[in-house]
Design a protein around this motif. Structure first.
Motif, mmCIF file in Angstrom:
data_model
loop_
_atom_site.group_PDB
_atom_site.id
_atom_site.type_symbol
_atom_site.label_atom_id
_atom_site.label_comp_id
_atom_site.label_asym_id
_atom_site.label_seq_id
_atom_site.Cartn_x
_atom_site.Cartn_y
_atom_site.Cartn_z
ATOM 1 N N TYR A 78 40.691 40.247 45.496
ATOM 2 C CA TYR A 78 40.010 39.380 44.534
ATOM 3 C C TYR A 78 40.223 37.903 44.878
ATOM 4 C CZ TYR A 78 38.737 37.107 40.183
ATOM 5 O OH TYR A 78 38.160 36.279 39.248
ATOM 6 N N ARG A 136 39.278 49.858 40.794
ATOM 7 C CA ARG A 136 40.269 49.144 41.591
ATOM 8 C C ARG A 136 40.379 49.801 42.948
ATOM 9 N NH1 ARG A 136 46.496 49.515 39.857
ATOM 10 N NH2 ARG A 136 46.015 51.644 40.438
ATOM 11 N N GLU A 137 40.358 49.027 43.997
ATOM 12 C CA GLU A 137 40.454 49.554 45.358
ATOM 13 C C GLU A 137 39.408 50.653 45.602
ATOM 14 O OE1 GLU A 137 42.163 47.420 47.391
ATOM 15 O OE2 GLU A 137 43.310 49.091 48.207
ATOM 16 N N GLN A 166 42.943 41.130 34.750
ATOM 17 C CA GLN A 166 44.350 41.350 35.071
ATOM 18 C C GLN A 166 44.869 42.530 34.250
ATOM 19 O OE1 GLN A 166 46.670 37.746 35.109
ATOM 20 N NE2 GLN A 166 44.919 36.506 35.652
ATOM 21 N N ALA A 167 46.108 42.907 34.462
ATOM 22 C CA ALA A 167 46.699 44.011 33.689
ATOM 23 C C ALA A 167 47.060 43.510 32.298
ATOM 24 C CB ALA A 167 47.944 44.521 34.394
ATOM 25 N N GLY A 168 46.941 44.389 31.314
ATOM 26 C CA GLY A 168 47.384 44.055 29.958
ATOM 27 C C GLY A 168 46.436 43.148 29.189
ATOM 28 N N ASN A 173 48.241 49.561 44.669
ATOM 29 C CA ASN A 173 46.838 49.277 44.337
ATOM 30 C C ASN A 173 46.704 47.938 43.612
ATOM 31 O OD1 ASN A 173 45.753 51.665 45.390
ATOM 32 N ND2 ASN A 173 46.485 52.785 43.604
ATOM 33 N N GLU A 174 47.706 47.613 42.799
ATOM 34 C CA GLU A 174 47.683 46.342 42.088
ATOM 35 C C GLU A 174 47.723 45.184 43.079
ATOM 36 O OE1 GLU A 174 46.561 46.942 39.211
ATOM 37 O OE2 GLU A 174 48.089 46.092 37.907
ATOM 38 N N HIS A 228 45.697 48.305 34.178
ATOM 39 C CA HIS A 228 46.051 47.627 35.435
ATOM 40 C C HIS A 228 44.933 46.664 35.793
ATOM 41 C CE1 HIS A 228 43.233 50.416 37.307
ATOM 42 N NE2 HIS A 228 43.944 51.446 36.889
ATOM 43 N N THR A 229 44.986 46.084 36.963
ATOM 44 C CA THR A 229 43.934 45.151 37.372
ATOM 45 C C THR A 229 42.691 45.919 37.805
ATOM 46 O OG1 THR A 229 44.718 45.193 39.633
ATOM 47 C CG2 THR A 229 45.619 43.467 38.234
ATOM 48 N N PHE A 246 46.951 45.155 46.329
ATOM 49 C CA PHE A 246 45.758 45.043 47.180
ATOM 50 C C PHE A 246 44.527 44.599 46.377
ATOM 51 C CE2 PHE A 246 48.230 48.046 49.946
ATOM 52 C CZ PHE A 246 48.394 47.149 50.988
ATOM 53 N N ALA A 247 44.429 45.032 45.108
ATOM 54 C CA ALA A 247 43.289 44.624 44.280
ATOM 55 C C ALA A 247 43.308 43.107 44.072
ATOM 56 C CB ALA A 247 43.331 45.347 42.934
ATOM 57 N N VAL A 248 44.487 42.561 43.779
ATOM 58 C CA VAL A 248 44.595 41.111 43.579
ATOM 59 C C VAL A 248 44.365 40.397 44.917
ATOM 60 C CG1 VAL A 248 46.128 39.218 42.904
ATOM 61 C CG2 VAL A 248 46.139 41.339 41.589
ATOM 62 N N PHE A 288 36.432 40.989 36.983
ATOM 63 C CA PHE A 288 37.800 41.350 37.379
ATOM 64 C C PHE A 288 38.748 40.973 36.242
ATOM 65 C CE2 PHE A 288 41.939 40.464 39.264
ATOM 66 C CZ PHE A 288 42.124 41.563 40.095
ATOM 67 N N VAL A 337 48.012 32.786 39.552
ATOM 68 C CA VAL A 337 48.986 33.749 39.013
ATOM 69 C C VAL A 337 48.242 34.922 38.376
ATOM 70 C CG1 VAL A 337 50.851 32.083 38.646
ATOM 71 C CG2 VAL A 337 49.225 32.485 36.827
ATOM 72 N N PHE A 338 48.650 36.116 38.734
ATOM 73 C CA PHE A 338 47.956 37.319 38.273
ATOM 74 C C PHE A 338 48.937 38.289 37.627
ATOM 75 C CE2 PHE A 338 45.248 35.576 41.472
ATOM 76 C CZ PHE A 338 43.966 35.827 41.012
ATOM 77 N N ARG A 339 48.602 38.671 36.405
ATOM 78 C CA ARG A 339 49.447 39.679 35.751
ATOM 79 C C ARG A 339 49.020 41.053 36.241
ATOM 80 N NH1 ARG A 339 49.595 39.098 29.665
ATOM 81 N NH2 ARG A 339 47.539 39.991 29.791
ATOM 82 N N ILE A 340 50.002 41.839 36.669
ATOM 83 C CA ILE A 340 49.739 43.205 37.140
ATOM 84 C C ILE A 340 50.550 44.177 36.288
ATOM 85 C CG2 ILE A 340 49.174 42.556 39.512
ATOM 86 C CD1 ILE A 340 52.069 43.344 40.270
#
Lengths: 471, 214
Positions: free
Chosen positions: A73, B60-61, B88-90, A65-66, B26-27, A68-70, B86, A55-58
């Motif tokens: 990863y 990112r990206e 995550q957001a927040g 972008n969020e 963001h991530t 694709f980045a996750v 890496f 689970v990933f918080r975005i």
């Protein structure tokens, strides 16, 4: 396919349904969530099943972008967009396909999404194939003068056709799912509505283009469920009726099949109309070489005339109601359309054809929403403290609302609480079971002022009487 | 409403700080650029066009995003273990302890002096197109508001609702949100000053400017 890993780029009940399909297929998956959704059932289910690493918080579900980045990863090889968000965004699907590390988009090819994602383009293709469409604009309108001229023309046409109370719809061209649509019944208020929709469209979709079309009255809203593969196979899973909607044109009750002449008498040959819209839908799907699940939306007038409304190039909230009455060969279990969607998007063949698909009984979907139906279906915000519903073999309930702890409804998203899918041997039994389910469901909660929760349970209980009828 | 300016100033003088937790926007992969205890500055220049100290880069990206400080102060609670990983957001990365300056003290005290119209729900807020156009042309302080005026749009659960102002009539003295911001329920949206109170507010601001040493 077994080695594929899916990133589920959505939230709530659809994320939970996608997890279920992945489970059936033996596929690994990860989910994303935003801070507002930290208590959502989709996050808890994924964490319990796959661990916290899945689970990933975005920052935002709408930031590609969020996603694709996750995806990179965690090594995801495919992305399932669910409905809403990126599900009909051809740029997102194209980016998934052509980036340095491509991942499969669980949906049609991006070219198909582009071509059918535009209501206007769909209308053009349909017209070229002699498929009936609703009178109105053929392209987005940006000029107020042009818009008013067309509105005047549509009002005149309806008066000429003998329609006593003519009206038109003003729609955000880039919108969907019933958002950004208003009805105009008098030409002198048209400009005001046009400006409001234009502003709304600019804010919500970044494009202020507006569509104008004749507003049909007393019609039924039908849908045809198609499944196509990358190998040019096309099958349908019948029709459904989505006529019962909120004042904001949000669907609230859906029924499969689309008409049931054994339950209601229609002033036209209902079987013929259903066959017609299925055949028209397949004609269009073959023309554009459609290659995944898709919904062809129709309106059918009181005298049985169908008009194509639009094509939804994605899985929908209500797909399950068609799946519930569909059987493949001798399988007793209903088909799982999300499972089929993933399989076809990953390049598999269907392994069955139309002659293997059977339909059994009637299914009703009830969308349980925290909203005040007496105040224009205004969304309700607050905390749910109790949510209980019965468990029955003829019932499936999908919800992201946890039942073991209090749940604060995020204000960033729709206040949808649950989907209940009821099955019956015929429409009468399905209706009785739907009412039984609703009367045994308990939802309690309070808002910030201590006022009790408002839901649409009562509304659904009343309106389920109206299913399949021209009221 | 009477306020004791002397007590308010005393309260702020005894603790003239604000701690700002810096979280990842963001991530991405985070590359830290500051040390614990380091002094950092916020944006400067007439239009705040010169960015503050570079705190970290979030990649990112393949796109590096430079995160600069929005506050002047000292870095505390730096999470060094996140460096080159890496995130995550927040995710909290550090805290910046910021000493309040004269304008910020005025801003905080104004919230206690003006009639504050709060956000009724956690939602995104916009001025109506007519009000936004008028403000762009003539500035916010020219707007006179009275009970029932529809000046703000609340965008909640994808539905837009026109909000009616409820409160005493007056001049729109302060706007606490930017177009389209997500505002928490109860957070201030607008600060309204009645015409008869305007001279008092102006005098109060003058007094703070004289008495507060940055």
């Amino acid at each position: 396919m077994k080695r594929d890993k899916i990133i589920i780029a959505n939230r709530g009940e659809i994320a939970i349904r996608i997890m279920g399909a992945c489970r059936q297929l033996g596929l690994d998956y990860v989910v994303v969530y935003t801070e507002e959704d930290r208590d959502s059932g989709h996050v808890k289910t994924a964490a319990a099943e796959k661990g916290n690493d899945a689970v990933f918080r975005i920052a935002n579900y709408k930031d590609p972008n969020e996603i694709f980045a996750v995806a990179d990863y965690c090594g995801a090889t495919a992305v399932h967009p669910g409905y809403g968000f990126f599900s009909e965004d051809f740029r997102f699907a194209r980016r998934a396909a052509i980036r340095n590390r491509p991942i499969a988009f669980i949906g049609p090819r991006w070219e198909v999404i582009r071509d059918l994602g535009s209501k206007i383009n769909t209308k053009r293709i349909a017209k070229s194939l002699n498929i009936p469409v609703i009178p109105g604009s053929d392209e987005p309108i940006y000029s107020e003068i042009e818009a008013e001229a067309l509105a005047e023309e549509l009002f005149q046409k309806q008066r000429d056709d003998g329609i006593r109370r003519p009206s038109i719809l003003v729609k955000a061209s880039a919108g969907g799912g019933g958002m950004g649509i208003e009805e105009v019944t008098r030409l002198d208020v048209f400009r005001q509505v046009y400006r409001r929709i234009q502003n709304y469209a600019k804010r919500q979709f970044g494009d202020e283009g507006v569509l104008i079309e004749q507003c049909m009255k007393g019609y039924h809203h039908l849908e045809v469920q198609l499944l196509c593969s990358r190998h040019k196979e096309v099958v349908h899973f019948g029709t459904r009726n989505c006529t019962i909607q909120s004042t904001g044109r949000q669907k609230r009750i859906e029924v499969a099949p689309g008409f049931d002449p054994e339950y209601v008498a229609y002033p036209f040959d209902a079987y013929r109309v259903l066959e017609q819209i299925v055949n028209y839908s397949i004609r269009l799907a073959r023309e554009v070489e459609y290659d995944n699940v898709g919904t062809w939306e129709w309106i059918v007038t009181r005298d049985g005339r169908p008009y194509l409304l639009e094509v939804n190039t994605r899985i929908q909230v209500e797909n399950e109601v068609s799946a519930c009455i569909s059987r493949i060969s001798k399988h007793k279990r209903p088909v799982n359309l999300i499972r089929e969607q993933i399989r076809t998007a990953l390049g598999e063949k269907l392994r069955y054809s139309q002659k293997h698909i059977f339909f059994d009984g009637t299914s009703i979907e009830l969308r349980i929403v925290a909203e005040d139906v007496k105040r224009g279906f205004a969304p309700w915000c607050g905390t749910i403290t109790r949510f209980e519903f019965p468990e029955e073999p003829w019932l499936r309930v999908y919800t992201h609302v946890p039942r073991d702890v209090a749940y604060e409804i995020p204000t960033e998203y729709d206040p949808n609480l649950a989907l209940a899918i009821v099955w019956g041997q015929d429409s009468e039994e399905a209706k009785a079971r739907a009412r039984q389910f609703l009367s045994r469901t308990i939802i309690e909660g309070v808002d910030s002022l201590g006022q009790p929760i408002v839901t649409n349970l009562g509304y659904l209980y009343e309106r389920v009487n109206d299913i399949l009828r021209f009221v | 409403m009477e306020i004791n300016l002397k007590d308010l100033l005393k309260k702020y003088k005894s603790h003239p700080y604000e701690d700002h937790e810096i979280k990842t926007a963001h991530t991405g992969i985070v590359h830290l650029n500051v040390e614990d205890g380091q002094e950092v500055s916020g944006p400067t220049g007439r239009w705040k066009h010169r960015p503050g100290t570079l705190l970290y880069v979030l990649e990112r990206e393949g796109n590096p995003k430079r995160i600069t400080s929005m506050y002047t102060g000292f870095v505390t609670g730096l999470r060094k273990e996140l460096d080159s990983n890496f995130v995550q957001a927040g995710v909290p990365v550090m805290v910046i302890r910021h000493s309040l300056n004269k304008d910020e003290i005025i801003d905080r005290i104004l919230r206690e002096v003006l009639y504050v119209f709060p956000a009724p729900q956690r939602a995104r807020y916009f001025f109506t197109p007519e009000v936004a156009a008028a403000m762009e042309k003539e500035g916010a302080n020219i707007l006179n508001i009275k009970d029932g005026d529809e000046i703000v749009i609340m965008s909640l659960m994808k539905r837009d609702t026109l909000l009616s102002y409820l409160g005493p009539p007056g001049v729109l003295y302060k706007v606490y949100f930017r177009h389209g911001d997500l505002i928490e329920q109860g957070a201030p949206l607008l600060g309204i000053c009645s015409p008869e109170r305007l001279p008092f507010v102006e005098r109060m601001i003058q007094r703070i400017r004289t008495e507060w040493d940055d």
